[in-house]
Design a protein around this motif. Structure first.
Motif, PDB file in Angstrom:
ATOM      1  N   PRO A 293       0.815  -1.204   0.000  1.00 40.50           N
ATOM      2  CA  PRO A 293       0.000   0.000   0.000  1.00 40.50           C
ATOM      3  C   PRO A 293       0.854   1.260   0.000  1.00 40.50           C
ATOM      4  CG  PRO A 293       0.131  -0.931   2.197  1.00 40.50           C
ATOM      5  CD  PRO A 293       0.885  -1.860   1.298  1.00 40.50           C
TER       6      PRO A 293
ATOM      7  N   GLU B 157      -0.842   5.411   7.911  1.00 46.88           N
ATOM      8  CA  GLU B 157      -1.109   4.026   7.571  1.00 46.88           C
ATOM      9  C   GLU B 157       0.031   3.107   8.028  1.00 46.88           C
ATOM     10  OE1 GLU B 157      -2.779   3.737   3.810  1.00 46.88           O
ATOM     11  OE2 GLU B 157      -3.282   1.621   4.027  1.00 46.88           O
TER      12      GLU B 157
ATOM     13  N   ASP C 194      -0.240  -0.017  10.379  1.00 47.62           N
ATOM     14  CA  ASP C 194       0.331  -1.302  10.007  1.00 47.62           C
ATOM     15  C   ASP C 194       1.178  -1.874  11.133  1.00 47.62           C
ATOM     16  OD1 ASP C 194      -0.546  -2.295   7.706  1.00 47.62           O
ATOM     17  OD2 ASP C 194       1.128  -1.643   6.467  1.00 47.62           O
TER      18      ASP C 194
ATOM     19  N   ILE D 222      -0.776  -3.094  13.959  1.00 46.26           N
ATOM     20  CA  ILE D 222      -1.344  -4.402  13.679  1.00 46.26           C
ATOM     21  C   ILE D 222      -0.286  -5.478  13.872  1.00 46.26           C
ATOM     22  CG2 ILE D 222      -2.198  -5.881  11.827  1.00 46.26           C
ATOM     23  CD1 ILE D 222      -3.749  -3.428  10.847  1.00 46.26           C
ATOM     24  N   SER D 223       0.914  -5.189  13.344  1.00 50.64           N
ATOM     25  CA  SER D 223       1.971  -6.187  13.447  1.00 50.64           C
ATOM     26  C   SER D 223       2.266  -6.504  14.904  1.00 50.64           C
ATOM     27  CB  SER D 223       3.251  -5.686  12.781  1.00 50.64           C
ATOM     28  OG  SER D 223       2.975  -5.361  11.450  1.00 50.64           O
TER      29      SER D 223
ATOM     30  N   ALA E  18       7.163  -8.714   7.283  1.00 51.96           N
ATOM     31  CA  ALA E  18       7.244  -9.853   8.208  1.00 51.96           C
ATOM     32  C   ALA E  18       6.613 -11.095   7.604  1.00 51.96           C
ATOM     33  CB  ALA E  18       6.546  -9.503   9.514  1.00 51.96           C
TER      34      ALA E  18
ATOM     35  N   ASP F 268       3.650 -11.050   4.706  1.00 51.94           N
ATOM     36  CA  ASP F 268       2.431 -10.242   4.789  1.00 51.94           C
ATOM     37  C   ASP F 268       1.967  -9.888   3.390  1.00 51.94           C
ATOM     38  OD1 ASP F 268       2.797 -10.239   7.433  1.00 51.94           O
ATOM     39  OD2 ASP F 268       2.704  -8.061   7.681  1.00 51.94           O
TER      40      ASP F 268
ATOM     41  N   GLU G 189      -7.103 -11.869   9.522  1.00 53.25           N
ATOM     42  CA  GLU G 189      -5.838 -11.357   8.980  1.00 53.25           C
ATOM     43  C   GLU G 189      -5.255 -12.362   8.000  1.00 53.25           C
ATOM     44  OE1 GLU G 189      -4.996  -8.935  13.057  1.00 53.25           O
ATOM     45  OE2 GLU G 189      -4.533 -11.038  12.881  1.00 53.25           O
TER      46      GLU G 189
ATOM     47  N   ARG H 151      -3.982  -5.973   1.371  1.00 54.97           N
ATOM     48  CA  ARG H 151      -3.148  -4.798   1.440  1.00 54.97           C
ATOM     49  C   ARG H 151      -2.825  -4.413   2.882  1.00 54.97           C
ATOM     50  NH1 ARG H 151      -5.702  -0.233  -1.514  1.00 54.97           N
ATOM     51  NH2 ARG H 151      -5.686  -1.261  -3.526  1.00 54.97           N
ATOM     52  N   VAL H 152      -3.853  -4.297   3.663  1.00 54.34           N
ATOM     53  CA  VAL H 152      -3.633  -3.819   5.021  1.00 54.34           C
ATOM     54  C   VAL H 152      -3.053  -4.915   5.890  1.00 54.34           C
ATOM     55  CG1 VAL H 152      -4.671  -2.705   6.993  1.00 54.34           C
ATOM     56  CG2 VAL H 152      -5.600  -2.340   4.717  1.00 54.34           C
ATOM     57  N   ARG H 153      -3.536  -6.082   5.664  1.00 56.53           N
ATOM     58  CA  ARG H 153      -3.090  -7.179   6.502  1.00 56.53           C
ATOM     59  C   ARG H 153      -2.495  -8.259   5.630  1.00 56.53           C
ATOM     60  NH1 ARG H 153      -8.572  -6.762   9.861  1.00 56.53           N
ATOM     61  NH2 ARG H 153      -8.201  -4.645  10.533  1.00 56.53           N
ATOM     62  N   ARG H 154      -2.400  -9.393   6.230  1.00 59.02           N
ATOM     63  CA  ARG H 154      -1.854 -10.486   5.467  1.00 59.02           C
ATOM     64  C   ARG H 154      -2.943 -11.491   5.238  1.00 59.02           C
ATOM     65  NH1 ARG H 154       1.220 -11.500  10.941  1.00 59.02           N
ATOM     66  NH2 ARG H 154       2.162  -9.533  10.415  1.00 59.02           N
TER      67      ARG H 154
END
Lengths: 322, 229
Positions: free
Chosen positions: A32, A38, A42, A45-46, B2, B61, B176, B214-217
């Motif tokens: 993205p 953003e 991200d 979230i990680s 990751a 990801d 996810e 896109r945002v997540r995996r």
């Protein structure tokens, strides 16, 4: 449900072996546009994800019960129990009345056969209320055992298609008949007024004795449900087992009138403590002896440990054998 | 980026003979055990088959992986191992993130329950929280286009309605990492008779996919075949 399959281009089987390696496609989605916000999102979230790592390994020899995971799935447990309650009396004409009728009619039969013809001892209270107050915990126990024993096989679509701790199924099985028990309790209160029998202080412990019935049923249910996955003999064994168990639980006669040593032997059956304890609470009869109750509690714990260990050991194979 | 999924030397062995006798009765097993004792032969009466043999891969990801292969190649077994429905015989895998798995649509649907009740049941089974389902419920109903039947038992649904509802719940799962087994094709087939829904469902799912990717995996092997490498 219709299963219409899309036809795929036929492939000629590759030489050598039934297992073919045709190919795998990996495709990376474009990353993205990462402006500050953003990227931070991200990252957040990680970090959140780092905590949620699932490790998949061959089954350990002695798996232990993951209590944290069970807690995480508590909502599903509630949902499964709710489903069984909701479905239980669907498309019956008198519905939940069955929950009351079943113990009531059994009480009538027991009163005629054992109370009148055989004149069994009934702890000095009228036989009908003696047997009804014993039948309530007993019927709860018997349905809890049969529901939880059948739980894995009857939920086969779930077991083979989705992961969740399998313990939830027998656990939901012992929860469901609580509803019937509570409904039938109303009749007991009516009978207490009718026969002028009043509870003792022991009534505060009644929930504890009922919990004993639940744990015992869970232990038996865990064990039998795991066996049922492999051997479908279990549904035939249960009615017989329950019938025999009934006569050794003090449902039809008062245990006090047995010889002392016989009472100690029967204390190994946790249901004797449950029924004695419950009757002590609601009818004000003799309290169950502490020693015998401890024996029952120990037997209950042993059943739970054996049932749970066997269940956990067989759990990895459930989806493959069921 | 990751790694989302690491799979190392994953293998799964099935015993065919064992699978067959699995439906047998206790008596059969006792008899077999007795025979073994008497004859003292310890030869194995089953045949072994490795559904998966030394499967290794790594996904970062945002990666999307599709597995294709013919019948019996092990796609579904791979998926069953990764979704923890069954355990591997050897090897190990690590998955980072909230996993959503769709091995079929409508898992756990109960025929006696109404459409509404089944949405909640199926949602919980798929791992959604109650509040999450409450929030998505209007969207799910709209997606399935069966508002007037939500309080009808599912057993009275036409098969098309059934699949649309089941598919609608699945399409609103926002994990996810998503593991899918031929689910989209089933959705296709089921809703094909209704072109509009077909197009709609497809589009909605793909949109969701892109966002998820896109945002997540996310990892949807549109499992179409072999897992052996």
């Amino acid at each position: 449900m219709p299963v219409i399959r899309r036809s795929w281009p036929a492939r000629s089987p590759p030489p050598g072996g039934p297992v073919a390696s045709i190919g795998a496609v990996t495709q990376t989605a474009e990353s993205p546009p990462a402006p500050g916000a953003e990227a931070a999102h991200d990252e957040q979230i990680s970090r959140g994800l780092a905590a949620r790592v699932t490790v998949i390994r061959p089954a350990p020899r002695w798996p232990h019960l993951d209590v944290r995971e069970l807690w995480h799935y508590r909502e599903l447990l509630g949902r499964l129990a709710w489903r069984d309650v909701a479905v239980r009396y669907k498309q019956t004409s008198i519905g939940v009345a069955w929950a009351i009728l079943q113990p009531f009619l059994m009480m009538v039969v027991f009163t005629i056969v054992f109370g009148k013809f055989a004149s069994f001892p009934s702890k000095g209270v009228p036989y009908p209320i003696f047997s009804y107050s014993a039948l309530l915990p007993w019927i709860y126990f018997a349905s809890a055992v049969s529901l939880s024993s059948a739980s894995l096989v009857s939920n086969r679509p779930l077991v083979t298609k989705i992961y969740f701790p399998r313990v939830l199924l027998p656990l939901a099985g012992v929860t469901v008949p609580i509803v019937d028990f509570l409904l039938a309790l109303v009749v007991l209160f009516g009978m207490m007024v009718w026969f002028d029998v009043w509870p003792s202080a022991g009534i505060v412990l009644a929930p504890v004795f009922l919990l004993m019935a639940l744990v015992t049923a869970l232990g038996v249910g865990l064990f039998l449900s795991a066996i049922n996955v492999r051997y479908r003999d279990v549904p035939y064994v249960i009615p017989f087992l329950m019938q025999v168990w009934l006569y050794f639980s003090g449902v039809v006669y008062a245990l006090e009138d047995l010889a002392e040593w016989q009472q100690w032997v029967l204390a190994l059956n946790p249901m004797t403590a449950v029924i004695n304890g419950f009757q002590w609470g609601v009818l004000g009869t003799e309290p169950p002896g502490l020693g015998k109750t401890m024996v029952s509690a120990a037997a209950m714990a042993a059943m739970l440990i054996v049932g749970l260990s066997y269940f956990r050991r067989s759990e990895p194979g459930f989806a493959d054998t069921i | 980026m990751a790694t989302a999924i690491t799979v190392e030397g994953l293998s799964k062995r099935y015993r065919i003979g064992e699978l067959q006798s699995a439906y047998g009765t206790l008596r059969d097993s006792l008899a077999a055990a007795g025979h073994r004792l008497v004859r003292r032969d310890h030869e194995r009466h089953y045949q072994e088959i490795w559904a998966l043999r030394d499967v290794s891969f790594e996904l970062a990801d945002g990666d999307v992986l599709g597995v294709i292969g013919r019948n019996g190649a092990g796609k579904s077994t791979l998926l069953k191992v990764l979704t923890r429905i069954t355990t591997p015989t050897e090897g190990r895998a690590e998955i980072r993130g909230r996993v959503g798995s769709l091995l079929e649509v409508g898992t756990g649907f109960h025929p006696e329950l109404t459409g509404r009740e089944n949405v909640y049941l199926n949602g919980s089974v798929l791992g959604m929280k109650r509040r999450e389902i409450d929030r998505k419920y209007p969207d799910i109903v709209e997606f399935a286009e069966i508002e007037t039947f939500m309080d009808t038992p599912v057993k009275r649904y036409s098969s098309g309605m059934y699949v649309r509802l089941a598919f609608a719940v699945a399409a609103h799962l926002e994990p996810e990492i998503l593991l899918v087994d031929e689910v989209l094709s089933v959705g296709d087939a089921g809703v094909r008779r209704d072109r509009d829904v077909h197009g709609h469902a497809r589009q909605a799912v793909l949109e969701r996919d892109v966002r998820a990717a896109r945002v997540r995996r996310r990892r949807p092997p549109r499992a179409r075949d072999p897992a052996r490498r």
